[in-house]
Design a protein around this motif. Structure first.
Motif: not given
Length: 102
Positions: A31-32, A35-41, A46-51
């Motif tokens: 999650l953190g 580099s998938d296209e779905g996570f680029e937005r 936010v990604r690191i917080l989710a991780a």
């Protein structure tokens, strides 16, 4: 050997808890740092917080299972040690009575 199911249950709880924690860490890394296209937005913060949230949840669930499994194993180990102590003490008491001639 008595209490085989209980000992197996405790060991399984430790193994499953470790697996849950390991999977949570892998999922958090994905999650953190994916580099998938779905996570680029999403922003990197936010990604690191989710991780961090996923890894904390894995720690809480997996750690609880590990501790529960260890707490199941402790009385079983104590019982085995007390049985060994009792056996040694009864052997010594029997040898002492034979030496005195009782």
């Amino acid at each position: 050997m008595r209490y085989r199911f209980t000992r197996s249950w405790g060991q399984a709880s430790v193994v499953v808890g470790g697996g849950v924690f390991g999977i949570a860490l892998l999922l958090a890394w994905w999650l953190g740092f994916s580099s998938d296209e779905g996570f680029e937005r999403f922003s990197p913060a936010v990604r690191i917080l989710a991780a961090l949230v996923v890894s904390l949840a894995g720690l809480l669930v997996g750690g609880t299972m590990i501790v529960a499994g260890q707490l199941v194993s402790v009385p079983l180990d104590q019982r085995a040690l007390l049985a060994q102590i009792h056996e040694v003490l009864t052997e010594r008491a029997g040898a002492g009575e034979k030496a005195v001639g009782r």
